[in-house]
Design a protein around this motif. Structure first.
Motif, short mmCIF file in Angstrom:
data_model
loop_
_atom_site.label_atom_id
_atom_site.label_comp_id
_atom_site.label_asym_id
_atom_site.label_seq_id
_atom_site.Cartn_x
_atom_site.Cartn_y
_atom_site.Cartn_z
N ASN A 73 0.77 -1.24 0.00
CA ASN A 73 0.00 0.00 0.00
C ASN A 73 0.80 1.29 0.00
O ASN A 73 0.24 2.36 0.09
CB ASN A 73 -0.96 0.01 1.19
CG ASN A 73 -2.02 -1.06 1.06
OD1 ASN A 73 -2.29 -1.56 -0.03
ND2 ASN A 73 -2.61 -1.43 2.16
N PHE A 74 2.10 1.21 -0.08
CA PHE A 74 2.89 2.43 -0.10
C PHE A 74 3.31 2.75 -1.53
O PHE A 74 3.25 1.91 -2.42
CB PHE A 74 4.14 2.29 0.79
CG PHE A 74 3.80 2.28 2.25
CD1 PHE A 74 3.42 3.44 2.90
CD2 PHE A 74 3.87 1.11 2.98
CE1 PHE A 74 3.10 3.44 4.23
CE2 PHE A 74 3.57 1.09 4.33
CZ PHE A 74 3.18 2.27 4.96
N LYS A 75 3.75 3.99 -1.73
CA LYS A 75 4.20 4.39 -3.07
C LYS A 75 5.32 3.48 -3.54
O LYS A 75 5.33 3.01 -4.66
CB LYS A 75 4.67 5.84 -3.06
CG LYS A 75 3.56 6.84 -2.92
CD LYS A 75 4.10 8.25 -2.91
CE LYS A 75 2.98 9.24 -2.68
NZ LYS A 75 3.49 10.61 -2.56
N GLU A 76 6.29 3.27 -2.67
CA GLU A 76 7.40 2.37 -2.99
C GLU A 76 7.17 1.09 -2.21
O GLU A 76 7.49 1.01 -1.02
CB GLU A 76 8.72 3.01 -2.64
CG GLU A 76 9.02 4.23 -3.50
CD GLU A 76 10.42 4.75 -3.26
OE1 GLU A 76 11.30 3.97 -2.88
OE2 GLU A 76 10.60 5.95 -3.46
N LYS A 77 6.64 0.11 -2.88
CA LYS A 77 6.30 -1.14 -2.23
C LYS A 77 7.57 -1.90 -1.85
O LYS A 77 8.54 -1.89 -2.59
CB LYS A 77 5.43 -2.00 -3.15
CG LYS A 77 4.13 -1.33 -3.51
CD LYS A 77 3.33 -2.16 -4.48
CE LYS A 77 2.06 -1.40 -4.83
NZ LYS A 77 1.22 -2.11 -5.74
N GLU A 78 7.51 -2.54 -0.72
CA GLU A 78 8.62 -3.37 -0.26
C GLU A 78 8.25 -4.83 -0.46
O GLU A 78 7.19 -5.27 -0.02
CB GLU A 78 8.92 -3.11 1.23
CG GLU A 78 9.48 -1.75 1.52
CD GLU A 78 10.85 -1.53 0.90
OE1 GLU A 78 11.63 -2.50 0.78
OE2 GLU A 78 11.13 -0.39 0.53
N ASP A 79 9.10 -5.56 -1.08
CA ASP A 79 8.87 -6.98 -1.33
C ASP A 79 9.39 -7.78 -0.14
O ASP A 79 10.47 -8.36 -0.17
CB ASP A 79 9.57 -7.40 -2.63
CG ASP A 79 9.36 -8.86 -2.95
OD1 ASP A 79 8.43 -9.48 -2.40
OD2 ASP A 79 10.14 -9.38 -3.76
N LEU A 80 8.60 -7.83 0.94
CA LEU A 80 9.03 -8.52 2.15
C LEU A 80 9.23 -10.01 1.92
O LEU A 80 10.15 -10.61 2.47
CB LEU A 80 8.02 -8.30 3.27
CG LEU A 80 7.82 -6.85 3.74
CD1 LEU A 80 6.81 -6.79 4.87
CD2 LEU A 80 9.14 -6.24 4.15
N VAL A 81 8.39 -10.61 1.09
CA VAL A 81 8.54 -12.04 0.79
C VAL A 81 9.87 -12.28 0.08
O VAL A 81 10.63 -13.18 0.44
CB VAL A 81 7.34 -12.56 -0.04
CG1 VAL A 81 7.58 -13.97 -0.52
CG2 VAL A 81 6.06 -12.48 0.77
N GLY A 82 10.18 -11.46 -0.91
CA GLY A 82 11.44 -11.60 -1.63
C GLY A 82 12.65 -11.33 -0.74
O GLY A 82 13.67 -12.03 -0.84
N ILE A 83 12.54 -10.35 0.13
CA ILE A 83 13.64 -10.02 1.05
C ILE A 83 13.90 -11.20 1.99
O ILE A 83 15.04 -11.61 2.19
CB ILE A 83 13.33 -8.73 1.84
CG1 ILE A 83 13.34 -7.52 0.91
CG2 ILE A 83 14.31 -8.55 2.99
CD1 ILE A 83 12.78 -6.25 1.52
#
Length: 130
Positions: free
Chosen positions: A29-39
């Protein structure tokens, strides 16, 4: 420090599983999405400590279970499942990818997803548990 951070994040989720929605909001939901699964997937692959990999795989399995299917998460989920079901995951002590407890939690949590359950059965299925 890494161990404390992972333990804290895992504790937040274990205390109340409904909090996973906040992690998903960070992802989506943020402008710059964070790929927590990938991280987390990358961390599990690269970490040298089995304790770190155990906690990260626990968090990763919860996130995969809670996330709505999309192409990126579906691919990361399959990659994580493949990592767990390879023979390299079943080494001795620190040679293994994750502990047997973490492995069983991740598999049982991710098998709730029909697509991942199908992938698991098509790959090795329950032969892996022998």
């Amino acid at each position: 420090m890494i161990y404390l951070c992972l333990t804290h994040l895992d504790g937040i989720l274990e205390d109340r599983r409904s909090r996973v929605k906040y992690f998903l909001e960070i992802m989506n939901n943020f402008k710059e999405k964070e790929d927590l699964v990938g991280i987390l997937l990358s961390f599990v692959q690269k970490s040298k400590s089995i304790h770190h990999r155990d906690i990260a795989s626990h968090i990763l399995a919860i996130l995969i279970d809670a996330e709505k299917p999309n192409e990126k998460v579906a691919q990361d989920s399959k990659d994580f499942l493949n990592m767990l079901t390879t023979k390299a995951a079943f080494g001795q002590n620190n040679d293994s990818l994750v502990s047997l407890h973490a492995l069983s939690f991740a598999l049982m949590t991710m098998m709730k997803n029909n697509q991942l359950a199908r992938e698991f059965c098509n790959a090795l299925g329950f032969k892996i548990l022998n």
